[in-house]
Structure formats: C-alpha cells, structure tokens
Design a protein around this motif. Structure first.
Motif, PDB file in Angstrom:
ATOM      1  N   LYS A   1       0.827  -1.203   0.000  1.00  0.00           N
ATOM      2  CA  LYS A   1       0.000   0.000   0.000  1.00  0.00           C
ATOM      3  C   LYS A   1       0.863   1.256   0.000  1.00  0.00           C
ATOM      4  O   LYS A   1       0.529   2.257  -0.649  1.00  0.00           O
ATOM      5  N   ARG A   2       1.969   1.228   0.707  1.00  0.00           N
ATOM      6  CA  ARG A   2       2.853   2.395   0.741  1.00  0.00           C
ATOM      7  C   ARG A   2       3.529   2.623  -0.608  1.00  0.00           C
ATOM      8  O   ARG A   2       3.743   3.762  -1.027  1.00  0.00           O
ATOM      9  N   VAL A   3       3.860   1.544  -1.293  1.00  0.00           N
ATOM     10  CA  VAL A   3       4.441   1.675  -2.634  1.00  0.00           C
ATOM     11  C   VAL A   3       3.436   2.326  -3.578  1.00  0.00           C
ATOM     12  O   VAL A   3       3.774   3.223  -4.357  1.00  0.00           O
ATOM     13  N   VAL A   4       2.183   1.887  -3.504  1.00  0.00           N
ATOM     14  CA  VAL A   4       1.126   2.459  -4.345  1.00  0.00           C
ATOM     15  C   VAL A   4       0.975   3.951  -4.056  1.00  0.00           C
ATOM     16  O   VAL A   4       0.834   4.766  -4.975  1.00  0.00           O
ATOM     17  N   GLU A   5       1.018   4.339  -2.780  1.00  0.00           N
ATOM     18  CA  GLU A   5       0.916   5.752  -2.408  1.00  0.00           C
ATOM     19  C   GLU A   5       2.117   6.540  -2.924  1.00  0.00           C
ATOM     20  O   GLU A   5       1.961   7.623  -3.482  1.00  0.00           O
ATOM     21  N   ARG A   6       3.312   5.980  -2.749  1.00  0.00           N
ATOM     22  CA  ARG A   6       4.532   6.688  -3.127  1.00  0.00           C
ATOM     23  C   ARG A   6       4.609   6.902  -4.631  1.00  0.00           C
ATOM     24  O   ARG A   6       5.079   7.943  -5.106  1.00  0.00           O
ATOM     25  N   LEU A   7       4.128   5.932  -5.388  1.00  0.00           N
ATOM     26  CA  LEU A   7       4.148   6.044  -6.845  1.00  0.00           C
ATOM     27  C   LEU A   7       2.964   6.853  -7.373  1.00  0.00           C
ATOM     28  O   LEU A   7       2.909   7.163  -8.569  1.00  0.00           O
ATOM     29  N   GLY A   8       2.029   7.172  -6.504  1.00  0.00           N
ATOM     30  CA  GLY A   8       0.889   7.990  -6.904  1.00  0.00           C
ATOM     31  C   GLY A   8      -0.061   7.296  -7.858  1.00  0.00           C
ATOM     32  O   GLY A   8      -0.645   7.940  -8.739  1.00  0.00           O
ATOM     33  N   ILE A   9      -0.252   6.002  -7.685  1.00  0.00           N
ATOM     34  CA  ILE A   9      -1.147   5.242  -8.566  1.00  0.00           C
ATOM     35  C   ILE A   9      -2.583   5.449  -8.073  1.00  0.00           C
ATOM     36  O   ILE A   9      -3.085   4.709  -7.221  1.00  0.00           O
ATOM     37  N   VAL A  10      -3.245   6.464  -8.612  1.00  0.00           N
ATOM     38  CA  VAL A  10      -4.556   6.874  -8.114  1.00  0.00           C
ATOM     39  C   VAL A  10      -5.566   5.738  -8.189  1.00  0.00           C
ATOM     40  O   VAL A  10      -6.369   5.531  -7.295  1.00  0.00           O
ATOM     41  N   GLY A  11      -5.554   4.984  -9.278  1.00  0.00           N
ATOM     42  CA  GLY A  11      -6.544   3.934  -9.458  1.00  0.00           C
ATOM     43  C   GLY A  11      -6.422   2.779  -8.481  1.00  0.00           C
ATOM     44  O   GLY A  11      -7.351   1.993  -8.332  1.00  0.00           O
ATOM     45  N   LEU A  12      -5.264   2.658  -7.792  1.00  0.00           N
ATOM     46  CA  LEU A  12      -5.054   1.531  -6.886  1.00  0.00           C
ATOM     47  C   LEU A  12      -4.968   1.941  -5.418  1.00  0.00           C
ATOM     48  O   LEU A  12      -4.992   1.080  -4.552  1.00  0.00           O
ATOM     49  N   ARG A  13      -4.853   3.226  -5.150  1.00  0.00           N
ATOM     50  CA  ARG A  13      -4.741   3.627  -3.753  1.00  0.00           C
ATOM     51  C   ARG A  13      -6.128   3.825  -3.149  1.00  0.00           C
ATOM     52  O   ARG A  13      -7.082   4.147  -3.842  1.00  0.00           O
ATOM     53  N   GLU A  14      -6.218   3.623  -1.833  1.00  0.00           N
ATOM     54  CA  GLU A  14      -7.472   3.807  -1.130  1.00  0.00           C
ATOM     55  C   GLU A  14      -7.674   5.296  -0.875  1.00  0.00           C
ATOM     56  O   GLU A  14      -6.852   5.947  -0.232  1.00  0.00           O
ATOM     57  N   SER A  15      -8.781   5.816  -1.362  1.00  0.00           N
ATOM     58  CA  SER A  15      -9.004   7.258  -1.383  1.00  0.00           C
ATOM     59  C   SER A  15      -8.819   7.922  -0.031  1.00  0.00           C
ATOM     60  O   SER A  15      -8.178   8.965   0.076  1.00  0.00           O
ATOM     61  N   PHE A  16      -9.389   7.334   1.046  1.00  0.00           N
ATOM     62  CA  PHE A  16      -9.389   8.040   2.320  1.00  0.00           C
ATOM     63  C   PHE A  16      -8.340   7.557   3.304  1.00  0.00           C
ATOM     64  O   PHE A  16      -8.433   7.828   4.500  1.00  0.00           O
ATOM     65  N   HIS A  17      -7.319   6.819   2.846  1.00  0.00           N
ATOM     66  CA  HIS A  17      -6.269   6.344   3.743  1.00  0.00           C
ATOM     67  C   HIS A  17      -4.886   6.770   3.244  1.00  0.00           C
ATOM     68  O   HIS A  17      -4.232   6.026   2.514  1.00  0.00           O
ATOM     69  N   PRO A  18      -4.406   7.942   3.635  1.00  0.00           N
ATOM     70  CA  PRO A  18      -3.051   8.361   3.249  1.00  0.00           C
ATOM     71  C   PRO A  18      -1.959   7.536   3.919  1.00  0.00           C
ATOM     72  O   PRO A  18      -0.835   7.482   3.428  1.00  0.00           O
ATOM     73  N   HIS A  19      -2.276   6.900   5.069  1.00  0.00           N
ATOM     74  CA  HIS A  19      -1.267   6.156   5.830  1.00  0.00           C
ATOM     75  C   HIS A  19      -1.732   4.722   6.090  1.00  0.00           C
ATOM     76  O   HIS A  19      -2.929   4.455   6.157  1.00  0.00           O
ATOM     77  N   PHE A  20      -0.737   3.837   6.265  1.00  0.00           N
ATOM     78  CA  PHE A  20      -1.019   2.430   6.550  1.00  0.00           C
ATOM     79  C   PHE A  20      -0.036   1.948   7.601  1.00  0.00           C
ATOM     80  O   PHE A  20       1.158   2.255   7.532  1.00  0.00           O
ATOM     81  N   PHE A  21      -0.530   1.194   8.575  1.00  0.00           N
ATOM     82  CA  PHE A  21       0.296   0.791   9.707  1.00  0.00           C
ATOM     83  C   PHE A  21       0.270  -0.715   9.932  1.00  0.00           C
ATOM     84  O   PHE A  21      -0.747  -1.374   9.690  1.00  0.00           O
ATOM     85  N   THR A  22       1.403  -1.220  10.403  1.00  0.00           N
ATOM     86  CA  THR A  22       1.436  -2.559  10.985  1.00  0.00           C
ATOM     87  C   THR A  22       1.260  -2.400  12.494  1.00  0.00           C
ATOM     88  O   THR A  22       1.313  -1.276  13.028  1.00  0.00           O
ATOM     89  N   TRP A  23       1.059  -3.510  13.171  1.00  0.00           N
ATOM     90  CA  TRP A  23       0.950  -3.489  14.630  1.00  0.00           C
ATOM     91  C   TRP A  23       2.190  -2.842  15.249  1.00  0.00           C
ATOM     92  O   TRP A  23       2.112  -2.022  16.157  1.00  0.00           O
TER      93      TRP A  23
END
Length: 264
Positions: free
Chosen positions: A154-176
């Motif tokens: 998910k972070r790779v998708v965000e960093r590359l700016g792939i709009v069609g694959l990123r989740e619109s309302f989640h700019p961040h993603f976390f592990t435990w």
C-alpha cells in the motif's frame, strides 16, 4: 501531503453521504467498543476529548463526564446529521488533530478511533493528544493495522501515486509494530486487543465502493465513464488478489486494534 489529505477528506464526505450509512456504522462500532469502555472506571467528573469523532463519536459509550468532540469535517457532519449532534453534554468543534484548540493538560481521557491513517501527520496528532492530556491521563486508541506484506504494498502504491489503486481516504497504513513504535514516544501502553479481524475473503464491487474509489467523480463523457469503471475494476481485482496472496503470510488482511495507554 496536504493535497493528499484534502483528497481523502473529499472521499470521507462521499462515504458519509447518508444517515443510513452513519447509523449502520455506529451500531457496528458500538458493538466492538462497548466492552472496552465498560472496563473504564466511572468518568462522571472527567473531561473527555474525542479526536476525529466523525458522525459516530464513539465517546458516547463513556458514561458521564464533560465531552469535547473535534473533527475537520464537523460543519459537514452537523449539517448532514444535525439532530444527532444536539446534546447538552457534548461540545463539537471543527479542528484537525495536529493542532488541537485546547490548553495543556486539560483532559482525563482522550478517545481517538480510526483517525491516525486519515490525518496529515500521525505523530503530530499523538504529540498533541499527549499535550492536552493530564499527567497519567488515559488514551483509548483504535487503529486499523495490516500485515507487513500488505502494508508495504500500500505504501508503494501511495509513493508512486497510482490513483486507481490507492485507497481514497487512507493516506497512511500501519502494521501493529508501527503503532507500538509511535505510541511508545508519548504513552505507556497498558493493554492492547483486536476488536475486529477481516480475514481473507473476496470483496464484491458495490456502487458505493465505486464512488469511494473514484472520489473525484466520473465524467459525463463516454471516455470519462470508461476510465471510471476501469479504475474500479482494476482496484478491486488487484486488491482482491493481494488478499489471497496475503493468506500465505498472515491470518488476517486488516484488523482493528485498540491500544489503552497512559500518558508518560
């Protein structure tokens, strides 16, 4: 990051577009958190802050106390669900978690559910929560966490700016572990638990989800509509495949974890 956050806020407005959705979400959230707040001692004399309360404001489960709810979309929520936001025991303010409009050390309990992955700076939010909390004050933090494999993707998708694959309302993603690391700088974690676990399952496409994926809205042109539906198809197909692949690495795709902390 500001542009990305504004995009996510627009997606939030689409998600909370109807009273039916808000009521359904509230019922689900209350079921998950009822036992969490039932373990907290009497709070009738406490000052309680609900950061990023949304239209559900889970702090309603805390009996008694003087409650303050803040959200950057507060004006939208009040206009949309006005009747639910009328209460003598609540004060509603429009503000972001990174800059809370309160003096230092004025809250006994801070509730922050499903917020950190929506904000511009999760660490700034936690620092502000610590600032406005009294010494030895309590924090109830609810966060959606992913396995490391899914989170990195998910972070790779965000960093590359792939709009069609990123989740619109989640700019961040976390592990435990990510959440534990951030929290440890400001709070002592006294308990942690999973209140929801989404295991591997194929997600079906719904009109509501299509609107969320394409939060910018479709175009009236034939080409615009084609791009709109193609984006929806690619999003669902890609992430459903990721769900299945993740099955070989982790028992869940996403889980909602609750961390109970005390201010250092």
């Amino acid at each position: 990051m500001l542009k990305r956050w504004l995009f996510a806020q627009r997606a939030e407005k689409i998600y909370w577009g109807s009273r039916e959705v808000a009521l359904a979400e509230t019922r689900v959230i209350f079921e998950r958190y009822l036992h969490v707040f039932s373990e907290i001692a009497s709070c009738k004399d406490w000052r309680i802050l609900d950061v990023g309360c949304g239209p559900t404001f889970v702090s309603r489960l805390v009996e008694g106390g003087e409650k303050f709810c803040v959200d950057p979309l507060m004006r939208f929520f009040v206009g949309k669900f006005g009747d639910d936001f009328v209460s003598s025991s609540f004060s509603f303010l429009s503000a972001v978690g990174e800059f809370l409009p309160f003096r230092d050390g004025c809250f006994d309990l801070v509730v922050c559910r499903n917020v950190l992955d929506h904000v511009a700076s999760p660490r700034m939010v936690l620092r502000e929560v610590q600032r406005v909390s009294r010494r030895k004050g309590f924090l109830v933090l609810g966060v959606y966490v992913y396995p490391e494999f899914v989170c990195k993707l998910k972070r790779v998708v965000e960093r590359l700016g792939i709009v069609g694959l990123r989740e619109s309302f989640h700019p961040h993603f976390f592990t435990w572990e990510d959440v534990e690391s951030m929290l440890s700088k400001y709070f002592v974690v006294v308990d942690r638990r999973i209140v929801f676990c989404d295991r591997v399952r194929w997600q079906r496409i719904t009109p509501k989800l299509m609107d969320l994926i394409c939060a910018r809205g479709g175009s009236s042109s034939v080409l615009g509509m084609f791009r709109y539906f193609l984006s929806c198809f690619l999003f669902h197909f890609f992430w459903n495949v990721v769900r299945l692949l993740n099955h070989f690495k982790s028992r869940y795709y996403v889980a909602e974890c609750v961390f109970l902390g005390v201010v250092k």
